[in-house]
Design a protein around this motif. Structure first.
Motif, PDB file in Angstrom:
ATOM      1  N   ALA A 148     -14.106  33.237  38.852  1.00 40.06           N
ATOM      2  CA  ALA A 148     -14.704  33.022  40.176  1.00 40.06           C
ATOM      3  C   ALA A 148     -16.222  33.039  40.041  1.00 40.06           C
ATOM      4  N   CYS A 149     -16.874  32.106  40.693  1.00 42.50           N
ATOM      5  CA  CYS A 149     -18.338  32.027  40.660  1.00 42.50           C
ATOM      6  C   CYS A 149     -18.860  31.801  42.074  1.00 42.50           C
ATOM      7  N   PRO A 150     -20.064  32.327  42.374  1.00 41.40           N
ATOM      8  CA  PRO A 150     -20.659  32.082  43.688  1.00 41.40           C
ATOM      9  C   PRO A 150     -21.032  30.604  43.845  1.00 41.40           C
ATOM     10  N   GLY A 151     -21.046  30.125  45.081  1.00 38.10           N
ATOM     11  CA  GLY A 151     -21.237  28.711  45.347  1.00 38.10           C
ATOM     12  C   GLY A 151     -22.657  28.162  45.289  1.00 38.10           C
ATOM     13  N   PRO A 152     -23.690  28.934  45.658  1.00 36.97           N
ATOM     14  CA  PRO A 152     -25.032  28.327  45.651  1.00 36.97           C
ATOM     15  C   PRO A 152     -25.384  27.787  44.257  1.00 36.97           C
ATOM     16  N   PRO A 153     -25.734  26.500  44.160  1.00 38.88           N
ATOM     17  CA  PRO A 153     -25.960  25.879  42.851  1.00 38.88           C
ATOM     18  C   PRO A 153     -26.952  26.640  41.974  1.00 38.88           C
ATOM     19  N   ALA A 154     -27.968  27.247  42.569  1.00 38.90           N
ATOM     20  CA  ALA A 154     -28.967  27.967  41.773  1.00 38.90           C
ATOM     21  C   ALA A 154     -28.356  29.195  41.098  1.00 38.90           C
ATOM     22  N   GLU A 155     -27.242  29.700  41.646  1.00 33.58           N
ATOM     23  CA  GLU A 155     -26.538  30.813  41.008  1.00 33.58           C
ATOM     24  C   GLU A 155     -25.384  30.304  40.162  1.00 33.58           C
ATOM     25  N   PHE A 156     -24.722  29.260  40.679  1.00 36.10           N
ATOM     26  CA  PHE A 156     -23.516  28.744  40.034  1.00 36.10           C
ATOM     27  C   PHE A 156     -23.803  28.127  38.663  1.00 36.10           C
ATOM     28  N   GLU A 157     -24.801  27.258  38.614  1.00 34.43           N
ATOM     29  CA  GLU A 157     -25.015  26.486  37.387  1.00 34.43           C
ATOM     30  C   GLU A 157     -25.389  27.367  36.186  1.00 34.43           C
ATOM     31  N   PRO A 158     -26.370  28.289  36.346  1.00 38.81           N
ATOM     32  CA  PRO A 158     -26.646  29.152  35.181  1.00 38.81           C
ATOM     33  C   PRO A 158     -25.447  30.026  34.809  1.00 38.81           C
ATOM     34  N   MET A 159     -24.663  30.471  35.809  1.00 37.41           N
ATOM     35  CA  MET A 159     -23.506  31.305  35.470  1.00 37.41           C
ATOM     36  C   MET A 159     -22.484  30.516  34.644  1.00 37.41           C
ATOM     37  N   VAL A 160     -22.256  29.264  35.006  1.00 36.56           N
ATOM     38  CA  VAL A 160     -21.318  28.436  34.239  1.00 36.56           C
ATOM     39  C   VAL A 160     -21.823  28.276  32.802  1.00 36.56           C
ATOM     40  N   LEU A 161     -23.109  27.937  32.663  1.00 33.35           N
ATOM     41  CA  LEU A 161     -23.636  27.666  31.322  1.00 33.35           C
ATOM     42  C   LEU A 161     -23.725  28.915  30.468  1.00 33.35           C
ATOM     43  N   GLU A 162     -24.182  30.035  31.096  1.00 27.77           N
ATOM     44  CA  GLU A 162     -24.501  31.216  30.293  1.00 27.77           C
ATOM     45  C   GLU A 162     -23.343  32.199  30.162  1.00 27.77           C
ATOM     46  N   GLN A 163     -22.471  32.242  31.175  1.00 24.58           N
ATOM     47  CA  GLN A 163     -21.409  33.252  31.165  1.00 24.58           C
ATOM     48  C   GLN A 163     -20.025  32.641  30.927  1.00 24.58           C
ATOM     49  N   VAL A 164     -19.742  31.578  31.657  1.00 30.58           N
ATOM     50  CA  VAL A 164     -18.378  31.047  31.626  1.00 30.58           C
ATOM     51  C   VAL A 164     -18.101  30.264  30.347  1.00 30.58           C
ATOM     52  N   MET A 165     -18.990  29.309  30.020  1.00 32.69           N
ATOM     53  CA  MET A 165     -18.684  28.415  28.901  1.00 32.69           C
ATOM     54  C   MET A 165     -18.583  29.147  27.564  1.00 32.69           C
ATOM     55  N   PRO A 166     -19.464  30.111  27.270  1.00 32.43           N
ATOM     56  CA  PRO A 166     -19.291  30.829  25.993  1.00 32.43           C
ATOM     57  C   PRO A 166     -17.926  31.532  25.904  1.00 32.43           C
ATOM     58  N   ARG A 167     -17.473  32.152  27.004  1.00 28.65           N
ATOM     59  CA  ARG A 167     -16.156  32.806  26.986  1.00 28.65           C
ATOM     60  C   ARG A 167     -15.041  31.775  26.812  1.00 28.65           C
ATOM     61  N   LEU A 168     -15.208  30.640  27.469  1.00 24.50           N
ATOM     62  CA  LEU A 168     -14.194  29.596  27.387  1.00 24.50           C
ATOM     63  C   LEU A 168     -14.117  29.027  25.977  1.00 24.50           C
ATOM     64  N   ARG A 169     -15.290  28.783  25.387  1.00 26.12           N
ATOM     65  CA  ARG A 169     -15.303  28.223  24.026  1.00 26.12           C
ATOM     66  C   ARG A 169     -14.679  29.203  23.031  1.00 26.12           C
ATOM     67  N   ALA A 170     -14.967  30.479  23.233  1.00 27.72           N
ATOM     68  CA  ALA A 170     -14.405  31.490  22.349  1.00 27.72           C
ATOM     69  C   ALA A 170     -12.874  31.461  22.451  1.00 27.72           C
ATOM     70  N   ARG A 171     -12.379  31.302  23.662  1.00 31.32           N
ATOM     71  CA  ARG A 171     -10.942  31.283  23.884  1.00 31.32           C
ATOM     72  C   ARG A 171     -10.299  30.020  23.309  1.00 31.32           C
ATOM     73  N   LEU A 172     -11.019  28.899  23.388  1.00 39.04           N
ATOM     74  CA  LEU A 172     -10.481  27.631  22.905  1.00 39.04           C
ATOM     75  C   LEU A 172     -10.352  27.604  21.390  1.00 39.04           C
ATOM     76  N   GLY A 173     -11.234  28.344  20.721  1.00 40.09           N
ATOM     77  CA  GLY A 173     -11.175  28.357  19.265  1.00 40.09           C
ATOM     78  C   GLY A 173     -11.520  26.996  18.683  1.00 40.09           C
ATOM     79  N   VAL A 174     -10.912  26.642  17.566  1.00 34.36           N
ATOM     80  CA  VAL A 174     -11.340  25.447  16.837  1.00 34.36           C
ATOM     81  C   VAL A 174     -10.520  24.191  17.126  1.00 34.36           C
ATOM     82  N   SER A 175      -9.374  24.337  17.811  1.00 27.49           N
ATOM     83  CA  SER A 175      -8.451  23.207  17.871  1.00 27.49           C
ATOM     84  C   SER A 175      -8.816  22.119  18.871  1.00 27.49           C
ATOM     85  N   ALA A 176      -9.740  22.397  19.750  1.00 23.62           N
ATOM     86  CA  ALA A 176      -9.954  21.470  20.854  1.00 23.62           C
ATOM     87  C   ALA A 176     -10.664  20.191  20.422  1.00 23.62           C
ATOM     88  N   GLN A 177     -10.397  19.136  21.168  1.00 17.63           N
ATOM     89  CA  GLN A 177     -11.133  17.886  21.012  1.00 17.63           C
ATOM     90  C   GLN A 177     -12.376  18.007  21.894  1.00 17.63           C
TER      91      GLN A 177
END
Lengths: 416, 416
Positions: A148-177
Motif C-alpha cells: 500500500a502506498c499513499p496517493g499524492p504523486p510527490a509521495e508515491f513516486e519516490p516510495m515506489v522507486l526507493e522502497q517498493v521496487m528494491p523489495r520486489l526485485r529481491a523477491r523476483l530473484g534472477v528468473s524474471a524477463q
C-alpha cells in the motif's frame, strides 16, 4: 509474477483527479518484467474496497493498493487490508516516534487522528515516506504480497522507486524477463521534423522506438525485452547510437535528465556563470536553473524586470529605446542580456521579453512573440520566436528556448 | 443508474499512456448524476476482456468500453461485446460508404482491414466519429446498455459530449439526478488540524464533505446529488458556510482559483504593489505572481539574489550581517524584504532565504529551514518555517507561505 493494481479514492471515480500514479507504477512494474493484467479503481467504500482487494488477491501474486492511507475517516486502506488478510493492526512505535519528531520539529504535538498512520497489519512492515506523514505498507501473507502506498504523486513516486521496487526485485530473484528502456530527449527539433529521419528505425520489434511529444521537447523511447538487463541494454545501445547520429546535437540528454540539469552541468564543466533578466517569464528561468541542486556554483543573480520602470532602473535600459521599439523588441532583449551579464559579473547573460498573453498583443506583435537575448564572451545575439499555446505554455517554451540557446553556446565554446 | 467503465489497452497497463479518458468520462457521468463504483483497465486479451465485461454487466446498468476499436488485430472490443451479448455482427453499409468517402478524399481505396470498423453488433447503432475512422457503438440488450468509444482523446471527448451524453440523458428522462460539487481551498492549516474541526460535518450523506491533501494546501470538497442544479447548490451552500465559519480566514478561495490569483486580486483591489527578493526559491515566487494575467498592475520588480555577492550588491545586505548570522537567517530575510520594497518603490516587499536541500544544512540549520520576511506599510515581520519534503517541495511550500503571509497582511489592512 502477476501483479494487480487497485486505485482507491472517490475523487478518482468522479474524475476530479487523473490517475497518474497508476501509469507510473505500471511503467516500474513493466521495467521489472512483472505482468499486470487488471487495474481497478474503487471509491472510499469499505465493502467495495474489500471485494475488489479479494478479487485481486484471487488472481494475482502481488496487489498494490494506491491511496486511502491518510489520517481521515475516509482513509480505509489500512483496515481493509488487515481484514482481508485476517490479521490485526499493531501500532508501530518507530512510526509513532517518527511522527512525533516530525511534528516536534515544527513545535507541535502529534494529533491523535494522525497516529492511525502508525498502524501496521500484523506481519507487515512500514515503508518510509520522507515526503509526507503516511507511511506505506508491505505485507506478506499466505504466499501473496499486499503493498500500500499513499496517493499524492510527490509521495508515491519516490516510495515506489526507493522502497517498493528494491523489495520486489529481491523477491523476483534472477528468473524474471526484464523490460528496459532508454529515452533520448530532443530540444530544438519537433516531432514532425524528427520522425521522418527515424521512420525505418521505428519499424523494429525488439527493441522498439517510439516518439512522445512533450510540451516543449520530444522524447524518443527505445524499449527492449531480454532475459537480463545487460542483454536488454546491449539491444538498446546500437539503436540509441543511430538515433543520436541521425538527429545530431538536438539530442540533449537521456532518461530523466532535464534541460536545466544539462545546462547547469555544462556551465560547471566550463567554469562559467550565467545571470538572467526576465520580463514575460517572470523568474521562471531562474527558477528552473536554481531547481538544480548545486546551481549556486554557476548562478548568483537574476532580476525580474516586469515593469518598464524596473527595466530602466535595474538594467539601465534607455527610456528612448523602450519608447522607440517597445518593451517587447530586439533592442530591449539585447540590452537586458548585455546589462545583466555586466551587472552580475557573469560569463553569460540572458534577457527575455515577450507577450505571454492572453492580452497584450498589438499590431505586428502577436501573443507568443518572445525575444531572447544571449550575451556571452563573444558578443550578444537575439533570437525572435513566436510560441503557440496558453500563457503558461508560452512562458515554459520561452525558458526552454533560452536554456537551449545557452546550451548551444556552451557546446560551441568547447569546440572553438 | 449505475455505470461501470472498462478501459481497454495493453499500453494502459504498461503505463505508456495515462488514462485521461477515464477521468473525462467520470466527470461527464457524475455531472449527469450517474454513479460509478468501479473502473477496470484490461489489456488487449480476449478472455480477460470478456470476463471483465461480464463482471461489469453483472453489477452495472450501463457499461462503457473505451479503446480497442481500431483496425488492427489488437482491436477486439467489437467482437467481445457481440459475443458477451450473444449477438452477431452486421456490416453497416452507411459506415462502409463513409469510410470509402474518407479514403477517396485522399485518393485511396479503403483497405480491407479498415472495413471491420463498419461492423456493428446486431441491435446496436454506430456513433459518428468525425475525428477519426473508428465509429463508436451504442448497444442495448436485455435491459443493459453497452457503449464503446475509441480511445484517442481527440476522438473520445467529442463523442462522449455529442453522441453519448444526449442518448444517456434521454434514457435517464426526468428522473435524472445531477451531482454538483464545490471545493473550499485552505492554506495555512493542515488536514490533520482542520479535520477535527469538521468531523461531524463529514458524516453526512448528501451533501458529503471530504478533505484532499495537496502539496502545500488542503481542499475540502462538498458534493451534493439532487434532481437539478439549483437544488444541489442549495444543499451545498449552508454546508460551505459552516466550513467557512469553523475554519475562518484560512479558506482562501473556491474551486479552481489558486492562491496567486487571490493575492493578485487583493493587491489590485487595495491598489497595492509587491516586489520580491528571492534566494532559495530562485524566482519561483515572482514566477507564480506573473503567471496571473494582468499581474503587471501589481508587480513590477523582482530579484533573485542567490549568491551572497548579489545580496550585497543588489540589496545592500551588509557583509557584517551575512557573516555574523549567515545568509539563511532572520536579519537577512528582514533586510531583503525591506530593501526590495524600497528599491522597487512598492507597498510590500517579500524576502525569502532558506535551505532547499538536499545539501546545505549546517549545525542548527536543517534542510527545509526558510525565513520569510514581509515588509509593508506598517513595518517588517519575519516568519521562520521548517518545511518537509524534497527540494522542489520545500521551494513550493516557501512560495506558498509567502503568498499566504501577504494575503493575511492585505486582509488585515482592509480591517484596520
Amino acid at each position: 509474477m502477476i501483479a494487480e493494481v487497485v486505485s482507491i479514492g472517490t475523487e478518482l471515480l468522479l474524475g476530479q483527479i487523473v490517475d497518474t500514479d497508476a501509469a507510473f507504477l505500471a511503467r516500474a512494474l513493466s521495467d521489472a518484467g512483472v505482468s499486470v493484467f487488471h487495474r481497478t479503481t474503487v471509491g472510499d467504500n469499505v465493502e467495495r474496497m474489500a471485494a475488489t482487494l479479494r478479487q485481486a488477491l484471487g488472481r494475482a501474486d502481488i496487489v498494490f493498493c494506491v491511496g486511502g492511507l491518510g489520517p481521515t475517516v475516509d482513509d480505509l486502506t489500512r483496515t481493509v487490508i488487515a481484514d482481508e488478510l485476517g490479521v490485526g493492526l499493531r501500532r508501530d512505535e518507530g512510526l509513532v516516534a517518527g511522527l512525533a519528531a516530525r511534528y516536534a520539529a515544527r513545535g507541535r504535538t502529534v494529533p491523535e487522528t494522525v497516529l492511525v498512520q502508525a498502524d501496521v497489519p500484523e506481519g507487515g512492515e512500514p515503508l518510509a515516506n520522507p515526503h509526507g506523514t503516511a507511511p506505506g505498507l508491505w505485507v506478506e501473507s499466505g504466499g501473496k504480497v499486499v503493498v500500500a502506498c499513499p496517493g499524492p504523486p510527490a509521495e508515491f513516486e519516490p516510495m515506489v522507486l526507493e522502497q517498493v521496487m528494491p523489495r520486489l526485485r529481491a523477491r523476483l530473484g534472477v528468473s524474471a524477463q526484464v523490460i528496459r528502456s532508454k529515452v533520448l530527449r530532443v530540444v530544438g527539433m519537433g516531432e514532425a521534423e524528427a520522425e521522418p529521419l527515424l521512420r525505418d528505425l521505428m519499424e523494429g520489434g525488439n527493441p522498439t522506438l517510439a516518439p512522445y511529444a512533450k510540451p516543449a521537447e520530444v522524447h524518443f523511447r527505445i524499449t527492449a525485452k531480454a532475459p537480463d538487463a545487460a542483454v536488454a541494454d546491449a539491444l538498446i545501445a546500437p539503436l540509441a547510437e543511430q538515433v543520436r547520429s541521425r538527429l545530431g546535437k538536438v539530442v540533449y540528454a537521456e532518461d530523466t535528465v532535464d534541460l536545466e540539469t544539462v545546462v547547469v552541468g555544462l556551465l560547471r564543466d566550463r567554469g562559467r556563470r550565467v545571470a538572467t533578466a526576465e520580463s514575460c517569464t517572470g523568474g521562471l528561468l531562474s527558477g528552473r536553473i536554481t531547481a538544480v541542486p548545486g546551481s549556486s556554483e554557476v548562478f548568483g543573480t537574476g532580476v525580474t524586470t516586469y515593469a518598464n520602470s524596473a527595466k530602466r532602473r535595474l538594467l539601465q535600459v534607455p527610456s528612448a529605446v523602450l519608447s522607440e521599439y517597445g518593451a517587447v523588441s530586439e533592442p530591449v532583449a539585447h540590452a537586458m542580456a548585455a546589462r545583466i551579464r555586466e551587472l552580475a559579473g557573469a560569463d553569460y547573460g540572458i534577457g527575455i521579453t515577450g507577450i505571454a498573453g492572453p492580452g497584450g498583443a498589438t499590431e505586428g506583435k502577436p501573443v507568443g512573440l518572445v525575444y531572447i537575448g544571449l550575451a556571452g564572451p563573444s558578443g550578444v545575439s537575439v533570437a525572435r520566436h513566436v510560441f503557440g499555446g496558453s500563457r503558461d505554455m508560452v512562458r515554459l517554451r520561452a525558458t526552454q528556448a533560452a536554456l537551449a540557446a545557452l546550451r548551444m553556446a556552451l557546446l560551441s565554446e568547447a569546440e572553438a
